[in-house]
Design a protein around this motif. Structure first.
Motif, PDB file in Angstrom:
ATOM      1  N   ARG A 118     -33.527 106.112 -17.054  1.00 10.05           N
ATOM      2  CA  ARG A 118     -33.161 104.701 -17.177  1.00 10.05           C
ATOM      3  C   ARG A 118     -31.725 104.487 -16.710  1.00 10.05           C
ATOM      4  NH1 ARG A 118     -35.474 105.133 -22.843  1.00 10.05           N
ATOM      5  NH2 ARG A 118     -37.713 104.880 -22.493  1.00 10.05           N
ATOM      6  N   SER A 119     -31.530 103.380 -16.011  1.00 10.28           N
ATOM      7  CA  SER A 119     -30.200 103.034 -15.518  1.00 10.28           C
ATOM      8  C   SER A 119     -29.852 101.605 -15.913  1.00 10.28           C
ATOM      9  CB  SER A 119     -30.143 103.150 -14.000  1.00 10.28           C
ATOM     10  OG  SER A 119     -28.966 102.563 -13.495  1.00 10.28           O
ATOM     11  N   PRO A 120     -28.614 101.362 -16.323  1.00  6.27           N
ATOM     12  CA  PRO A 120     -28.187  99.991 -16.597  1.00  6.27           C
ATOM     13  C   PRO A 120     -28.088  99.151 -15.337  1.00  6.27           C
ATOM     14  CG  PRO A 120     -26.306 101.474 -16.704  1.00  6.27           C
ATOM     15  CD  PRO A 120     -27.532 102.340 -16.582  1.00  6.27           C
ATOM     16  N   ASN A 121     -28.232  99.790 -14.173  1.00  7.25           N
ATOM     17  CA  ASN A 121     -28.138  99.089 -12.905  1.00  7.25           C
ATOM     18  C   ASN A 121     -29.494  98.818 -12.262  1.00  7.25           C
ATOM     19  OD1 ASN A 121     -25.204  98.940 -12.805  1.00  7.25           O
ATOM     20  ND2 ASN A 121     -25.309 101.172 -12.635  1.00  7.25           N
ATOM     21  N   GLY A 122     -30.579  99.067 -13.017  1.00  9.52           N
ATOM     22  CA  GLY A 122     -31.876  98.559 -12.609  1.00  9.52           C
ATOM     23  C   GLY A 122     -31.932  97.065 -12.904  1.00  9.52           C
ATOM     24  N   TYR A 123     -33.000  96.404 -12.470  1.00 10.94           N
ATOM     25  CA  TYR A 123     -33.014  94.945 -12.636  1.00 10.94           C
ATOM     26  C   TYR A 123     -33.023  94.488 -14.104  1.00 10.94           C
ATOM     27  CZ  TYR A 123     -38.130  94.843 -13.437  1.00 10.94           C
ATOM     28  OH  TYR A 123     -39.392  95.023 -13.951  1.00 10.94           O
ATOM     29  N   PRO A 124     -33.654  95.216 -15.046  1.00  9.84           N
ATOM     30  CA  PRO A 124     -33.563  94.741 -16.435  1.00  9.84           C
ATOM     31  C   PRO A 124     -32.129  94.776 -16.964  1.00  9.84           C
ATOM     32  CG  PRO A 124     -35.450  96.189 -16.182  1.00  9.84           C
ATOM     33  CD  PRO A 124     -34.620  96.334 -14.936  1.00  9.84           C
ATOM     34  N   GLY A 125     -31.414  95.865 -16.692  1.00 12.15           N
ATOM     35  CA  GLY A 125     -30.038  95.961 -17.146  1.00 12.15           C
ATOM     36  C   GLY A 125     -29.136  94.939 -16.480  1.00 12.15           C
ATOM     37  N   LEU A 126     -29.369  94.678 -15.207  1.00 15.23           N
ATOM     38  CA  LEU A 126     -28.571  93.665 -14.507  1.00 15.23           C
ATOM     39  C   LEU A 126     -28.823  92.272 -15.085  1.00 15.23           C
ATOM     40  CD1 LEU A 126     -29.052  94.920 -10.831  1.00 15.23           C
ATOM     41  CD2 LEU A 126     -26.971  95.117 -12.220  1.00 15.23           C
ATOM     42  N   TRP A 127     -30.091  91.980 -15.410  1.00  8.49           N
ATOM     43  CA  TRP A 127     -30.395  90.678 -16.006  1.00  8.49           C
ATOM     44  C   TRP A 127     -29.762  90.566 -17.397  1.00  8.49           C
ATOM     45  CZ3 TRP A 127     -32.409  88.041 -20.066  1.00  8.49           C
ATOM     46  CH2 TRP A 127     -32.736  86.686 -19.843  1.00  8.49           C
ATOM     47  N   ASP A 128     -29.790  91.646 -18.146  1.00  5.07           N
ATOM     48  CA  ASP A 128     -29.152  91.664 -19.463  1.00  5.07           C
ATOM     49  C   ASP A 128     -27.663  91.362 -19.343  1.00  5.07           C
ATOM     50  OD1 ASP A 128     -28.593  92.359 -22.258  1.00  5.07           O
ATOM     51  OD2 ASP A 128     -27.871  94.272 -21.471  1.00  5.07           O
ATOM     52  N   LYS A 129     -26.993  92.017 -18.411  1.00  3.09           N
ATOM     53  CA  LYS A 129     -25.550  91.813 -18.248  1.00  3.09           C
ATOM     54  C   LYS A 129     -25.225  90.387 -17.805  1.00  3.09           C
ATOM     55  CE  LYS A 129     -25.087  95.653 -15.771  1.00  3.09           C
ATOM     56  NZ  LYS A 129     -24.498  96.746 -14.940  1.00  3.09           N
ATOM     57  N   ALA A 130     -26.076  89.816 -16.976  1.00  6.32           N
ATOM     58  CA  ALA A 130     -25.805  88.482 -16.450  1.00  6.32           C
ATOM     59  C   ALA A 130     -26.123  87.376 -17.452  1.00  6.32           C
ATOM     60  CB  ALA A 130     -26.619  88.250 -15.174  1.00  6.32           C
ATOM     61  N   ASN A 131     -27.054  87.631 -18.391  1.00  5.01           N
ATOM     62  CA  ASN A 131     -27.539  86.563 -19.260  1.00  5.01           C
ATOM     63  C   ASN A 131     -27.247  86.764 -20.737  1.00  5.01           C
ATOM     64  OD1 ASN A 131     -29.340  84.692 -17.407  1.00  5.01           O
ATOM     65  ND2 ASN A 131     -29.694  86.799 -16.765  1.00  5.01           N
ATOM     66  N   ASP A 132     -26.848  87.965 -21.130  1.00  2.42           N
ATOM     67  CA  ASP A 132     -26.449  88.250 -22.504  1.00  2.42           C
ATOM     68  C   ASP A 132     -27.460  87.741 -23.532  1.00  2.42           C
ATOM     69  OD1 ASP A 132     -24.824  89.292 -24.491  1.00  2.42           O
ATOM     70  OD2 ASP A 132     -23.646  87.454 -24.676  1.00  2.42           O
ATOM     71  N   PRO A 133     -28.719  88.219 -23.453  1.00  2.00           N
ATOM     72  CA  PRO A 133     -29.694  87.784 -24.459  1.00  2.00           C
ATOM     73  C   PRO A 133     -29.327  88.313 -25.840  1.00  2.00           C
ATOM     74  CG  PRO A 133     -30.552  89.626 -23.186  1.00  2.00           C
ATOM     75  CD  PRO A 133     -29.268  89.220 -22.532  1.00  2.00           C
ATOM     76  N   ALA A 134     -29.960  87.773 -26.866  1.00  7.84           N
ATOM     77  CA  ALA A 134     -29.661  88.189 -28.235  1.00  7.84           C
ATOM     78  C   ALA A 134     -29.894  89.679 -28.414  1.00  7.84           C
ATOM     79  CB  ALA A 134     -30.511  87.391 -29.222  1.00  7.84           C
ATOM     80  N   THR A 135     -31.003  90.177 -27.876  1.00  7.52           N
ATOM     81  CA  THR A 135     -31.269  91.617 -27.898  1.00  7.52           C
ATOM     82  C   THR A 135     -31.885  92.019 -26.568  1.00  7.52           C
ATOM     83  OG1 THR A 135     -33.534  91.455 -28.794  1.00  7.52           O
ATOM     84  CG2 THR A 135     -31.707  91.588 -30.394  1.00  7.52           C
ATOM     85  N   PHE A 136     -31.671  93.266 -26.182  1.00  8.72           N
ATOM     86  CA  PHE A 136     -32.275  93.823 -24.978  1.00  8.72           C
ATOM     87  C   PHE A 136     -32.644  95.270 -25.243  1.00  8.72           C
ATOM     88  CE2 PHE A 136     -31.376  96.502 -21.140  1.00  8.72           C
ATOM     89  CZ  PHE A 136     -32.569  96.235 -20.479  1.00  8.72           C
TER      90      PHE A 136
END
Length: 267
Positions: free
Chosen positions: A59-77
């Motif tokens: 798993r990488s924080p630079n895959g699309y889920p991690g990138l979306w998390d960083k850009a949108n700051d959801p309550a939990t990821f």
């Protein structure tokens, strides 16, 4: 054993042969800061090919889920996506991350079910006709076995996350078909066309079953158009010796400029 064979044999692929826009199944909150987001799927969801991979699932924080998390700051990821995942392993090991509070689910799945890694190995090491036959073998499985597997997977996702918006993403068309040369252990043009044709059929099947389940489909092939392997500006790794698992997966740019916009467009 040659370096090319060694690299191919080491692949933990989760891509397609590779390679879902429906009405939303459930309305998510308007403000993404309220969302509980879970990423499911294979190596295209776990972020293989990007920097920062770790653990057995790569798993990488630079895959699309991690990138979306960083850009949108959801309550939990939470990402439970895992390199090498199939529909069966997703159902047995990833669905426990979902619950009635989950607002957003993303998933790429299906490439490993139809044997992409073995197809890439065969196509690299055999003749054009041998490659075409191997792709046809995967397409036979897609037709005969995958409808039930897709339907069961999507049904169980909905049962576990009844209130979530679910976005199913497809796979890129891997190869530029025009470049005369494709680099180290590169595919011939007929082989590239065979693999790309398989990816188109895989995406068609995923789209049909995702939309039938009431999920949103995001086709990434438009975003990746002009950026295939062998082309002048690839957003996908070709055969990679170190690490071999990056082979035939998106680069960091592929996730940032291909997958992330495709996900955003579905939302």
């Amino acid at each position: 054993m040659s370096r090319a064979t060694t690299a191919l044999a080491c692949l933990i692929s989760s891509i397609a042969l590779t390679i879902a826009t429906a009405t939303p199944a459930a309305a998510a909150a308007a403000d993404s800061s309220d969302w509980d987001y879970v990423a499911l799927g294979d190596s295209y969801s776990s972020g293989v090919g990007a920097s920062g991979q770790s653990g057995i699932c790569l798993r990488s924080p630079n895959g699309y889920p991690g990138l979306w998390d960083k850009a949108n700051d959801p309550a939990t990821f939470r990402s439970v996506a895992c390199s090498g995942a199939t529909t069966d392993t997703l159902r047995s090991s990833q669905l426990s991350a979902l619950n009635s509070s989950t607002d957003l689910v993303t998933v790429t799945i299906g490439g490993n079910d139809v044997g992409f890694a073995s197809t890439i190995i065969t196509c690299t090491l055999s003749s054009d006709s041998g490659c075409a036959a191997k792709v046809a073998e995967g397409m036979k499985k897609l037709k005969e076995q995958m409808p039930a597997k897709f339907n069961a997977t999507y049904r169980e996702i909905r049962a576990k996350a009844p209130n979530a918006t679910v976005v199913v993403l497809g796979y890129p068309i891997l190869f530029d078909e025009n470049a005369p040369s494709c680099g180290f252990a590169g595919m011939s043009i007929p082989k590239r066309k065979s693999i790309n044709a398989g990816a188109v059929e895989l995406n068609k099947a995923i789209k049909a079953h995702a939309q039938a389940a009431g999920f949103r489909w995001s086709d990434v092939s438009d975003e990746f158009a002009g950026h295939g392997i062998c082309g002048p500006s690839p957003w996908l790794h070709g055969l990679t010796v170190l690490p071999p698992t990056d082979s035939f997966h998106p680069t960091g740019t592929g996730y940032q400029s291909g997958y992330l916009p495709a996900l955003n467009s579905a939302l």
